[in-house]
Design a protein around this motif. Structure first.
Motif, short mmCIF file in Angstrom:
data_model
loop_
_atom_site.label_atom_id
_atom_site.label_comp_id
_atom_site.label_asym_id
_atom_site.label_seq_id
_atom_site.Cartn_x
_atom_site.Cartn_y
_atom_site.Cartn_z
N ALA A 1 -14.44 5.47 2.30
CA ALA A 1 -14.28 4.17 2.95
C ALA A 1 -13.12 3.40 2.31
N ILE A 2 -13.05 3.46 0.99
CA ILE A 2 -11.97 2.73 0.30
C ILE A 2 -10.60 3.35 0.64
N GLU A 3 -10.54 4.67 0.63
CA GLU A 3 -9.24 5.31 0.89
C GLU A 3 -8.79 5.09 2.33
N SER A 4 -9.78 5.06 3.24
CA SER A 4 -9.41 4.80 4.64
C SER A 4 -8.91 3.35 4.78
N ALA A 5 -9.57 2.43 4.07
CA ALA A 5 -9.12 1.02 4.09
C ALA A 5 -7.71 0.92 3.50
N ARG A 6 -7.48 1.67 2.44
CA ARG A 6 -6.14 1.61 1.80
C ARG A 6 -5.07 2.05 2.80
N GLU A 7 -5.40 3.09 3.58
CA GLU A 7 -4.42 3.57 4.57
C GLU A 7 -4.14 2.49 5.62
N THR A 8 -5.22 1.83 6.09
CA THR A 8 -5.05 0.81 7.13
C THR A 8 -4.19 -0.34 6.62
N ILE A 9 -4.50 -0.81 5.41
CA ILE A 9 -3.76 -1.97 4.87
C ILE A 9 -2.30 -1.58 4.60
N ALA A 10 -2.12 -0.36 4.03
CA ALA A 10 -0.75 0.10 3.75
C ALA A 10 0.03 0.19 5.05
N SER A 11 -0.62 0.70 6.10
CA SER A 11 0.13 0.86 7.35
C SER A 11 0.48 -0.51 7.95
N PHE A 12 -0.36 -1.52 7.71
CA PHE A 12 -0.07 -2.87 8.23
C PHE A 12 1.23 -3.43 7.65
N ILE A 13 1.57 -2.99 6.43
CA ILE A 13 2.81 -3.50 5.81
C ILE A 13 3.87 -2.39 5.69
N SER A 14 3.63 -1.30 6.40
CA SER A 14 4.55 -0.15 6.40
C SER A 14 4.81 0.38 4.98
N ALA A 15 3.74 0.52 4.23
CA ALA A 15 3.84 1.10 2.89
C ALA A 15 3.03 2.39 2.86
N SER A 16 3.05 3.07 1.71
CA SER A 16 2.21 4.26 1.56
C SER A 16 0.93 3.85 0.84
N PRO A 17 -0.19 4.51 1.17
CA PRO A 17 -1.46 4.10 0.56
C PRO A 17 -1.41 4.10 -0.97
N GLU A 18 -0.72 5.08 -1.56
CA GLU A 18 -0.73 5.15 -3.03
C GLU A 18 0.07 4.01 -3.67
N GLN A 19 0.76 3.24 -2.85
CA GLN A 19 1.51 2.10 -3.41
C GLN A 19 0.66 0.82 -3.51
N LEU A 20 -0.61 0.90 -3.08
CA LEU A 20 -1.48 -0.28 -3.11
C LEU A 20 -2.52 -0.17 -4.20
N VAL A 21 -2.65 -1.21 -5.00
CA VAL A 21 -3.71 -1.28 -6.00
C VAL A 21 -4.63 -2.42 -5.59
N PHE A 22 -5.92 -2.13 -5.41
CA PHE A 22 -6.84 -3.21 -5.06
C PHE A 22 -7.19 -4.01 -6.31
#
Ligand SMILES: Cc1ncc(COP(=O)(O)O)c(C=O)c1O
Length: 396
Positions: free
Chosen positions: A65-86
Motif C-alpha cells: 500500500a505504501i509503495e503504491s502510494a509512493r508511485e501515485t504521489i511521485a507521478s503527480f509531480i513527475s518524479a520517480s518513487p525512489e526520490q520520495l521520502v515520507f
C-alpha cells in the motif's frame, strides 16, 4: 453606550446565532478539510494496519500500500518513487534538508534562504548558524517578491544550499522559482523549495523544474495531518533526520503512517489543479471586487500579480486584526491574522515584518484563504461580517 453601538451589538449577536447553523471556513492555508474521495476509503485503508516492515503477509499488504502510494504521489509531480521520502510533516522535511547541509559540509558551509521562509526552515537554519554555518537571508521587496539578483549577489564559493519557498503561506506571494533554480544550477549549488502551499493548486513537473529538494505536506491539500514528503533528486546523498529503525531506505526512521500516506495518494489522484483554480479564482475576484465596495480604507498586502489564487491578505485602516478575527469567529467565520502554525502569538506574522509594512499597519493584517468547498455565499457572508465588524471596532 451610544444607540449605534447597541444596535451593532444586537445585530452581531443575531448574526452570531445564525452563524451557529453554518460555520464558514476561510483558513485553507492553515489546513484543509479532508477530500470527500476519502469518505468511503477508510475501511479499505484500515486493512493495511500491520507494520509495513513485517515480513508476513499482513505486513506485505501494508508495504505494498505504501509503495503504491509512493508511485501515485511521485507521478503527480513527475518524479520517480525512489526520490520520495515520507515524513511526518513538511516541518520535518524542511528540517531534514537543512540538517543535510550541516551533515555534509559542517560549519564551513554558507546557506542562502529567503526572508519569507516558514519557521521550519528559519529555525533549523538559525540553529546551524549557531554551529558556525554562514547564512544569508535575502529580504523581499515591500510586496513580498525576492529579487534573483539579490540572491546572485549573496553567492560565495562556500554556498552549499539555496532554499526559497515557492508560495508564502501568510501573504500568498509566489516567488520566481524557475529563475532562482537556473541561477543555482549555473553556480552548481543545490536548490530546495518548500512547495507546501503550491501542491494541489498548480501543476508540478520535476522533469522540467529540476530542483534538488522539494517539501510537500498532506494537510494543505485535503489529505490528513501527519504526513509529508521530501523529494530528493539524488536520495543517496541524503542523510536521515530521525535515526532508529532504518525505515524509508534508512532516510527516515519511524514506522510509516500507512493510512495517512494512502490517503495522501488517494487525494492527489483526485486532484485537478486547473479545476480547483477555475472554482476558486472567481470567488477571490468576488472578494476583492466587493471589498472595495463594502469597506473603506482597506489596503491589500503582497504582490497581487504574483499571488496564490486562493489567498488574500489585507488590512483595514484603524482596525486591529486580532479584534477583527475574534468578531468574525463570533459570527461563525474562520479567518487568520497570520500563520496558524504560530497561533497564540501576538507578534505580527513573520512575512508582514519581512515586507516592512509600516508599524501602524503590522497588526491590522488578516488573511482569507479559500478552497475547494468555499462558496459564493461564504464570500458574501464574510464581506457582510467584515464590514460590520470593522465598523463596530472603529466605533468602539
Ligand atoms: C509554507 C509552509 N511550509 C511548511 C509548513 C509546515 O507544514 P506542516 O504542518 O506539514 O509541518 C507550513 C504550514 O503552515 C507552510 O505553510
Amino acid at each position: 453606550m451610544s444607540v449605534w453601538i447597541c444596535i451593532s451589538i444586537l445585530t452581531l449577536t443575531w448574526i452570531a446565532s445564525l452563524a451557529k447553523l453554518t460555520r464558514r471556513y476561510l483558513d485553507y492555508n492553515a489546513s484543509t478539510p479532508l477530500h470527500p474521495c476519502l469518505d468511503r476509503k477508510w475501511p479499505q485503508f484500515a486493512k493495511a494496519f500491520a507494520n509495513p516492515s513485517s515480513l508476513h503477509e499482513s505486513g506485505r499488504v501494508a508495504r505494498e500500500a505504501i509503495e503504491s502510494a509512493r508511485e501515485t504521489i511521485a507521478s503527480f509531480i513527475s518524479a520517480s518513487p525512489e526520490q520520495l521520502v515520507f515524513t511526518s510533516s513538511a516541518s520535518e522535511a524542511n528540517n531534514q534538508v537543512i540538517q543535510w547541509v550541516f551533515d555534509h559540509h559542517g560549519p564551513d558551509a554558507h546557506v542562502i534562504i529567503s526572508g519569507l521562509e516558514h519557521s521550519s526552515i528559519r529555525e533549523p537554519v538559525s540553529y546551524i548558524q549557531s554551529q558556525g554555518v554562514q547564512v544569508s537571508i535575502i529580504e523581499p521587496d515591500t510586496q513580498g517578491r525576492i529579487c534573483v539578483d539579490d540572491i546572485a549577489a549573496a553567492i560565495t564559493d562556500q554556498t552549499r544550499l539555496i532554499s526559497v519557498i515557492w508560495a508564502n503561506n501568510e501573504i500568498g506571494t509566489i516567488q520566481p522559482i524557475p529563475e532562482i533554480l537556473a541561477l543555482a544550477q549555473k553556480n552548481n549549488i543545490p536548490f530546495h523549495t518548500d512547495a507546501v502551499q503550491w501542491l494541489g493548486k498548480y501543476e508540478i513537473n520535476l522533469q522540467t523544474l529540476d530542483v534538488d529538494f522539494m517539501t510537500l505536506s498532506g494537510h494543505k491539500c485535503y489529505a490528513p495531518k501527519g504526513v509529508g514528503a521530501l523529494y530528493a533528486k539524488d536520495p543517496i546523498g541524503l542523510t536521515p533526520f530521525i535515526r532508529g529503525g532504518n525505515h524509508e531506505r534508512g532516510l527516515r526512521s519511524g514506522t510509516e503512517n500507512t493510512m495517512a500516506i494512502m490517503a495522501f495518494a488517494e487525494v492527489l489522484a483526485h486532484t485537478d489543479p486547473s479545476a480547483l483554480e477555475a472554482h476558486i479564482r472567481p470567488l477571490k475576484s468576488q472578494l476583492v471586487d466587493q471589498l472595495s465596495e463594502r469597506i473603506s480604507d482597506y489596503y491589500l498586502v503582497g504582490n497581487q500579480s504574483h499571488c496564490l489564487y486562493n489567498t488574500l491578505a489585507f488590512g483595514i485602516q484603524g482596525v486591529d486584526a486580532q479584534a477583527l478575527a475574534m468578531n468574525m469567529d463570533l459570527l461563525g467565520i474562520d479567518i487568520a491574522t497570520g500563520s496558524a502554525c504560530s497561533s497564540g502569538a501576538t507578534e505580527p506574522a513573520h512575512s508582514i515584518k519581512a515586507i516592512r509594512l509600516p508599524k501602524s499597519q503590522q497588526n491590522e493584517v488578516v488573511r482569507l484563504s479559500l478552497g475547494q468547498f468555499t462558496t459564493a455565499e461564504d464570500i458574501e457572508m464574510s464581506l457582510a461580517a467584515l464590514s460590520q465588524s470593522a465598523d463596530q471596532i472603529r466605533h468602539a
